[in-house]
Enzyme design. Structure first.
Site, short mmCIF file in Angstrom:
data_model
loop_
_atom_site.label_atom_id
_atom_site.label_comp_id
_atom_site.label_asym_id
_atom_site.label_seq_id
_atom_site.Cartn_x
_atom_site.Cartn_y
_atom_site.Cartn_z
N ASP A 184 0.85 -1.19 0.00
CA ASP A 184 0.00 0.00 0.00
C ASP A 184 0.88 1.24 0.00
OD1 ASP A 184 -2.39 1.40 0.01
OD2 ASP A 184 -2.51 1.49 2.19
N HIS A 218 -3.99 13.83 0.92
CA HIS A 218 -4.22 12.91 2.04
C HIS A 218 -3.05 12.97 3.04
CE1 HIS A 218 -5.32 9.39 4.36
NE2 HIS A 218 -4.15 8.83 4.08
N ARG A 242 0.48 15.47 13.43
CA ARG A 242 1.80 15.98 13.79
C ARG A 242 1.80 17.50 13.87
NH1 ARG A 242 3.21 12.04 10.17
NH2 ARG A 242 3.51 13.66 8.64
N THR A 277 -4.80 6.39 0.08
CA THR A 277 -6.07 7.13 0.07
C THR A 277 -6.03 8.26 -0.95
OG1 THR A 277 -6.23 6.65 2.40
CG2 THR A 277 -7.70 8.35 1.56
MN MN Z 1 -4.14 2.89 2.67
#
Ligand code: MN
Length: 424
Positions: free
Chosen positions: A135, A142, A151, A358
């Site tokens: 991934d 994103h 953060r 994403t």
């Molecule tokens: Mn992902």
């Protein structure tokens, strides 16, 4: 590149309803079964599935040099291993057989009745046995949103982010096909006001809107794929929901990255849309600055104008669309991802899955996860029927859809759908 099967003027003798995801210009591959047939390979056309085993066994693919039984298998891995060129030939032949002016199948009523199966009579299966799953984290929007929340808004992107496509190795065994329900995962979470972690069902279950590519052609350990040859190894694409338990993820992810917050399940759409079918929808990606290292310098249009949406359907209620995004927003393209993945000598296999990360767009309505849409639960979403959601509740079904559209041709992916059941 001109691909005859992509010609917008082609029409099929099979009825294709307007707005169907599966016109004759698409012809995605999948694995289906029926009450009477064990899982075999098929192609989608309109509201039908074309049985490739029947066509192969009855001579419709003669001359293509296909191995005996190549479609009579519960996965597409062996077919995919034949490579993109062979898959293009098969797609071209299927396109010919389905053309309105081709009588081979059209006027062979007996063959037609067996070969074409109404979609409502089939159950789609996992199209591949997933060899490996990676991934990525390739949407700048994103990564910026998550970095801002977790953060520092001033340094939302970590220093490496614009120099390499960040990724992690996921879990192949828990990737399931659309329609498979998943139980809410349990795990360790550390509530903000607690001193010690607790063990409980996730309270922040989320989806991630992603697109994944599936590779063909094994490479040798020690060899690399050049960025501008990477597409030779990309068979096609599926929609991908990288389900995420944000509270488990948040407690576990430092220093080695996501683990149990992600590996309890990921959902893919059942039809693999070929890279060939997406050819007409190429676009340039975002400008990359600072300049990337030479091994990542891809040429030409390597992004795709693929419109995406996510809907949430609470138990017994109607769905609400909560996100509209587009695959074209990806900062790092699929060629750069594959080149980077193999630059150290890591080998690829037939049926590997590489998810994009994403896919969030620039506006709040285009964010590809509940984490971003509800800004970590601070701004609940208002769904139809007076329902509010910060994250995904038990009984909710998450439905992802995607399609490209141009010159009157719509190339769609069907649905990537999964329901969340209570924790067990
Ligand atoms: Mn992902």
């Amino acid at each position: 590149m001109t691909i005859p099967a992509n010609n917008p003027s082609l029409k099929s003798w099979v009825e294709v309803p307007p707005h169907s995801d599966f016109p004759i210009q698409n012809l995605p591959f999948g694995i289906f079964k029926t009450e009477y047939l064990s899982p075999v390979a098929g192609v989608a056309i309109g509201n039908y599935v074309l049985d490739l085993v029947y066509l192969h066994e009855n001579g419709f693919f003669d001359g293509l040099g296909l191995p005996v039984g190549i479609f009579n298998q519960p996965t597409l891995n062996d077919f995919i291993s034949l490579g993109r060129e062979k898959a293009s030939e098969v797609r071209q032949r299927i396109s010919e057989l389905l053309r309105h002016d081709n009588d081979e199948l059209r006027d062979n009523v007996a063959a037609r009745e067996i070969a074409l199966i109404p979609m409502e009579e089939v159950q789609m299966q996992m199209p591949i046995k997933v060899a490996n799953y990676t991934d990525f984290y390739s949407s700048e929007e994103h990564a910026t949103n998550v970095g801002t929340m977790f953060r520092d808004p001033k340094n939302a992107l970590l220093p490496n982010w614009k120099h390499l496509p960040v990724g992690y190795h996921g879990r192949a065994s828990s990737i399931v096909v659309s329609g498979t329900p998943l139980h809410r995962p349990k795990g360790q979470i550390k509530p903000p006001d607690a001193e010690l972690p607790i063990f409980c069902p996730s309270r922040k279950l989320d989806f991630e809107l992603e697109v994944a590519f599936i590779t063909c052609g094994e490479t040798k350990l020690g060899s690399s794929i050049a960025v501008n040859n990477a597409e030779d190894h990309i068979f096609g694409f599926v929609l991908f929901n990288d389900w995420s338990a944000r509270d488990i993820q948040n407690w576990e992810y430092v220093p080695l990255g996501p683990f149990l917050g992600k590996n309890f399940g990921s959902t893919i759409s059942p039809w693999i849309v070929t890279l060939d079918a997406l050819e007409p929808f190429r676009v340039k990606g975002p400008e990359q600055f600072p300049h990337v290292l030479p091994y990542l310098a891809s040429e030409g249009e390597r992004n795709f104008d693929l419109m995406l949406e996510v809907a949430i359907q609470p138990e017994t209620l109607t769905e609400t669309i909560v996100c509209r995004s587009n695959f074209k927003y990806m900062y790092w393209n699929v060629c750069q991802q594959l080149a980077h993945h193999t630059v150290n000598g890591c080998n690829i296999q037939n049926g590997d899955v590489y998810a994009s990360g994403t896919i969030s767009g620039p506006s709040p309505g285009s964010f590809g996860s509940m984490l971003e849409l509800s800004w970590n639960g601070q701004r609940p979403l208002h769904l139809d029927n007076g329902i509010e959601r910060k994250f995904i509740e038990d009984g909710d079904t998450v439905i992802m859809r995607g399609h490209c559209e141009k010159d009157g041709v719509r190339i769609g992916f069907g649905e990537c759908k999964g329901k969340i059941l209570p924790a067990i």
